[in-house]
Scaffold this motif. Structure first.
Motif, PDB file in Angstrom:
ATOM      1  N   UNK A  12       0.876  -1.176   0.000  1.00 25.06           N
ATOM      2  CA  UNK A  12       0.000   0.000   0.000  1.00 25.06           C
ATOM      3  C   UNK A  12       0.909   1.220   0.000  1.00 25.06           C
ATOM      4  N   UNK A  13       0.925   1.943  -1.107  1.00 29.35           N
ATOM      5  CA  UNK A  13       1.829   3.089  -1.225  1.00 29.35           C
ATOM      6  C   UNK A  13       1.167   4.243  -1.962  1.00 29.35           C
ATOM      7  N   UNK A  14      -0.148   4.287  -1.928  1.00 30.08           N
ATOM      8  CA  UNK A  14      -0.885   5.296  -2.681  1.00 30.08           C
ATOM      9  C   UNK A  14      -1.410   6.408  -1.785  1.00 30.08           C
ATOM     10  N   UNK A  15      -0.607   6.800  -0.802  1.00 32.06           N
ATOM     11  CA  UNK A  15      -1.018   7.861   0.104  1.00 32.06           C
ATOM     12  C   UNK A  15       0.144   8.337   0.943  1.00 32.06           C
ATOM     13  N   UNK A  16      -0.171   8.780   2.141  1.00 26.42           N
ATOM     14  CA  UNK A  16       0.851   9.398   2.992  1.00 26.42           C
ATOM     15  C   UNK A  16       1.760   8.388   3.681  1.00 26.42           C
ATOM     16  N   UNK A  17       1.373   7.118   3.703  1.00 30.91           N
ATOM     17  CA  UNK A  17       2.220   6.115   4.332  1.00 30.91           C
ATOM     18  C   UNK A  17       2.416   4.924   3.400  1.00 30.91           C
ATOM     19  N   UNK A  18       3.398   4.102   3.751  1.00 33.16           N
ATOM     20  CA  UNK A  18       3.718   2.903   2.982  1.00 33.16           C
ATOM     21  C   UNK A  18       3.599   1.704   3.914  1.00 33.16           C
ATOM     22  N   UNK A  19       2.815   0.719   3.492  1.00 23.65           N
ATOM     23  CA  UNK A  19       2.565  -0.433   4.343  1.00 23.65           C
ATOM     24  C   UNK A  19       2.650  -1.713   3.530  1.00 23.65           C
ATOM     25  N   UNK A  20       2.947  -2.811   4.224  1.00 18.11           N
ATOM     26  CA  UNK A  20       2.981  -4.140   3.623  1.00 18.11           C
ATOM     27  C   UNK A  20       2.089  -5.085   4.409  1.00 18.11           C
ATOM     28  N   UNK A  21       1.423  -5.965   3.707  1.00 20.11           N
ATOM     29  CA  UNK A  21       0.856  -7.162   4.321  1.00 20.11           C
ATOM     30  C   UNK A  21       1.789  -8.309   3.963  1.00 20.11           C
ATOM     31  N   UNK A  22       2.442  -8.878   4.984  1.00 23.99           N
ATOM     32  CA  UNK A  22       3.448  -9.935   4.853  1.00 23.99           C
ATOM     33  C   UNK A  22       4.699  -9.413   4.127  1.00 23.99           C
ATOM     34  N   UNK A  23       5.797 -10.152   4.315  1.00 22.90           N
ATOM     35  CA  UNK A  23       7.090  -9.683   3.802  1.00 22.90           C
ATOM     36  C   UNK A  23       7.824 -10.710   2.955  1.00 22.90           C
ATOM     37  N   UNK A  24       7.328 -11.958   2.888  1.00 27.77           N
ATOM     38  CA  UNK A  24       8.128 -13.021   2.299  1.00 27.77           C
ATOM     39  C   UNK A  24       9.129 -13.542   3.315  1.00 27.77           C
ATOM     40  N   UNK A  42      -6.202  -8.175  17.841  1.00 29.62           N
ATOM     41  CA  UNK A  42      -7.199  -9.217  18.059  1.00 29.62           C
ATOM     42  C   UNK A  42      -8.224  -9.200  16.922  1.00 29.62           C
ATOM     43  N   UNK A  43      -9.024 -10.237  16.881  1.00 30.59           N
ATOM     44  CA  UNK A  43     -10.078 -10.341  15.882  1.00 30.59           C
ATOM     45  C   UNK A  43     -10.994  -9.121  15.941  1.00 30.59           C
ATOM     46  N   UNK A  44     -11.348  -8.614  14.773  1.00 33.10           N
ATOM     47  CA  UNK A  44     -12.292  -7.507  14.695  1.00 33.10           C
ATOM     48  C   UNK A  44     -11.677  -6.117  14.711  1.00 33.10           C
ATOM     49  N   UNK A  45     -10.398  -6.010  15.055  1.00 34.19           N
ATOM     50  CA  UNK A  45      -9.761  -4.690  15.026  1.00 34.19           C
ATOM     51  C   UNK A  45      -9.648  -4.195  13.587  1.00 34.19           C
ATOM     52  N   UNK A  46      -9.647  -2.875  13.435  1.00 41.48           N
ATOM     53  CA  UNK A  46      -9.572  -2.275  12.103  1.00 41.48           C
ATOM     54  C   UNK A  46      -8.412  -1.291  12.050  1.00 41.48           C
ATOM     55  N   UNK A  47      -7.643  -1.365  10.968  1.00 41.88           N
ATOM     56  CA  UNK A  47      -6.545  -0.438  10.710  1.00 41.88           C
ATOM     57  C   UNK A  47      -6.845   0.293   9.412  1.00 41.88           C
ATOM     58  N   UNK A  48      -6.562   1.575   9.379  1.00 44.09           N
ATOM     59  CA  UNK A  48      -6.785   2.365   8.172  1.00 44.09           C
ATOM     60  C   UNK A  48      -5.440   2.698   7.537  1.00 44.09           C
ATOM     61  N   UNK A  49      -5.287   2.318   6.274  1.00 40.43           N
ATOM     62  CA  UNK A  49      -4.058   2.555   5.529  1.00 40.43           C
ATOM     63  C   UNK A  49      -4.402   3.360   4.290  1.00 40.43           C
ATOM     64  N   UNK A  50      -3.990   4.601   4.266  1.00 36.70           N
ATOM     65  CA  UNK A  50      -4.236   5.473   3.109  1.00 36.70           C
ATOM     66  C   UNK A  50      -5.700   5.454   2.680  1.00 36.70           C
ATOM     67  N   UNK A  51      -6.585   5.496   3.668  1.00 39.57           N
ATOM     68  CA  UNK A  51      -8.009   5.559   3.388  1.00 39.57           C
ATOM     69  C   UNK A  51      -8.688   4.211   3.230  1.00 39.57           C
ATOM     70  N   UNK A  52      -7.931   3.121   3.211  1.00 44.14           N
ATOM     71  CA  UNK A  52      -8.510   1.781   3.108  1.00 44.14           C
ATOM     72  C   UNK A  52      -8.547   1.138   4.489  1.00 44.14           C
TER      73      UNK A  52
END
Length: 330
Positions: A20-32, A144-154
């Motif tokens: 996720x790099x389409x906004x003010x921050x850069x994030x990854x889900x998993x790294x390999x 925990x289950x159900x928590x929500x994180x916002x990444x560049x509006x998503x």
């Protein structure tokens, strides 16, 4: 969001990391994984967006397996990124010695209970020892289950899907007007994720995994972005396929006990999978155990020490069932 395909020698196929790099921050889900080749591939993919690992702000991990979290510590050391993982897997990702010792002790107890021969046990222990490597250990933040994180509006909502791993999670998101999900190893397009062996900490692994799969069916996601290989365009159908697969496998377990008589987990595994090599020495009896344990709780199978047998009357019931499935309850 962009899918980054990263090499992996494991049978599941190439790993995916999601950028996720389409906004003010850069994030990854998993790294390999932690391999140098994977690191180079990740750097090359990031460079296409004028980024380096030092630019990563946050990392969200689907679970503790090294092919999904192996580079998290290196990236955090360079960028200060916050690393998030489910509470059930946090200690393993953070390389807590007590957590790993508990894992190893439980594996040894299961090897004994399953009836794993000494030669195969030695091969597996050597394999797991060889796989140990010195990697940069991240400091983690648990969720925990159900928590929500916002990444560049998503918004990424955590969906706990224990089974393959105790802390395995998906991340549900609304993207491009569709309900989509980053499914990690909960839902794969080719292989059915192992239950029972891949994380021996999970109690009632098959029951938990079947419930997770039914949740995917009920959610009716438009697309799934898995931990390996290509996206899944009909996640509900794929999840239902895996449920059906496990029903068929339970039938095969019952059929094995009907033909072989009382036997241990290793014997059932050999009947299902034949001779095993490498990590499958763990996965084969682990999956067999998951089914035997589930069928025991249903009252279809009776355990006596390390051996299992059909409950009274089940053999006759098997003769009356059409097709090749056993109706699993979960």
């Amino acid at each position: 969001m962009e899918r980054l395909s990263l090499s992996n020698a494991a049978f599941e196929g190439d790993n995916n990391a999601y950028l996720f790099a389409d906004g003010s921050e850069t994030a990854l889900i998993d790294t390999g994984d932690w391999m140098a080749a994977t690191r180079r591939q990740l750097e090359a993919a990031l460079s296409e967006h004028d980024l380096t690992p030092a630019d990563i702000d946050r990392i969200f991990l689907t679970h503790w397996h090294h092919d999904h979290c192996g580079l998290a510590g290196e990236i955090q050391a360079e960028s200060g990124a916050e690393v998030y993982v489910h509470a059930a897997d946090a200690a393993l990702v953070a390389d807590d010695e007590d957590a790993w010792n508990e894992m190893y002790d439980r594996q040894q107890r299961y090897f004994e209970e399953w009836g794993m021969p000494e030669d195969e046990r030695a091969v597996l222990i050597d394999l797991m020892t060889d796989a140990e490597t010195t990697v940069e250990t991240p400091t983690v933040t648990s969720f925990e289950d159900g928590e929500t994180f916002t990444v560049n509006g998503t918004d990424l909502e955590v969906v706990h899907t224990s089974g393959h791993a105790a802390g395995l999670c998906m991340f549900e998101a609304e993207m491009d007007g569709e309900r989509q999900v980053f499914s990690g190893d909960a839902l794969l397009p080719v292989y059915t994720p192992n239950v029972g062996g891949a994380d021996v900490r999970v109690d009632r692994p098959l029951e938990k995994y079947l419930r997770a799969l039914q949740g995917i069916v009920d959610a009716e996601y438009d697309r799934a972005w898995p931990g390996h290989r290509e996206p899944i365009d009909d996640p509900a159908a794929r999840a239902q396929y895996i449920i059906d697969h496990h029903e068929e496998r339970s039938w095969r377990v019952l059929d094995a006990l009907d033909r072989l008589g009382p036997c241990d987990t290793w014997t059932v595994s050999a009947d299902l999978f034949g001779d095993l090599e490498d990590i499958h020495i763990l996965h084969g009896p682990g999956e067999s155990y998951a089914h035997l344990e589930h069928l025991e709780r249903e009252g279809t199978v009776v355990r006596d020490g390390t051996e299992y047998r059909l409950a009274d009357g089940v053999a006759a019931e098997l003769d009356d069932i059409e097709g090749e499935r056993w109706p699993l309850e979960y």
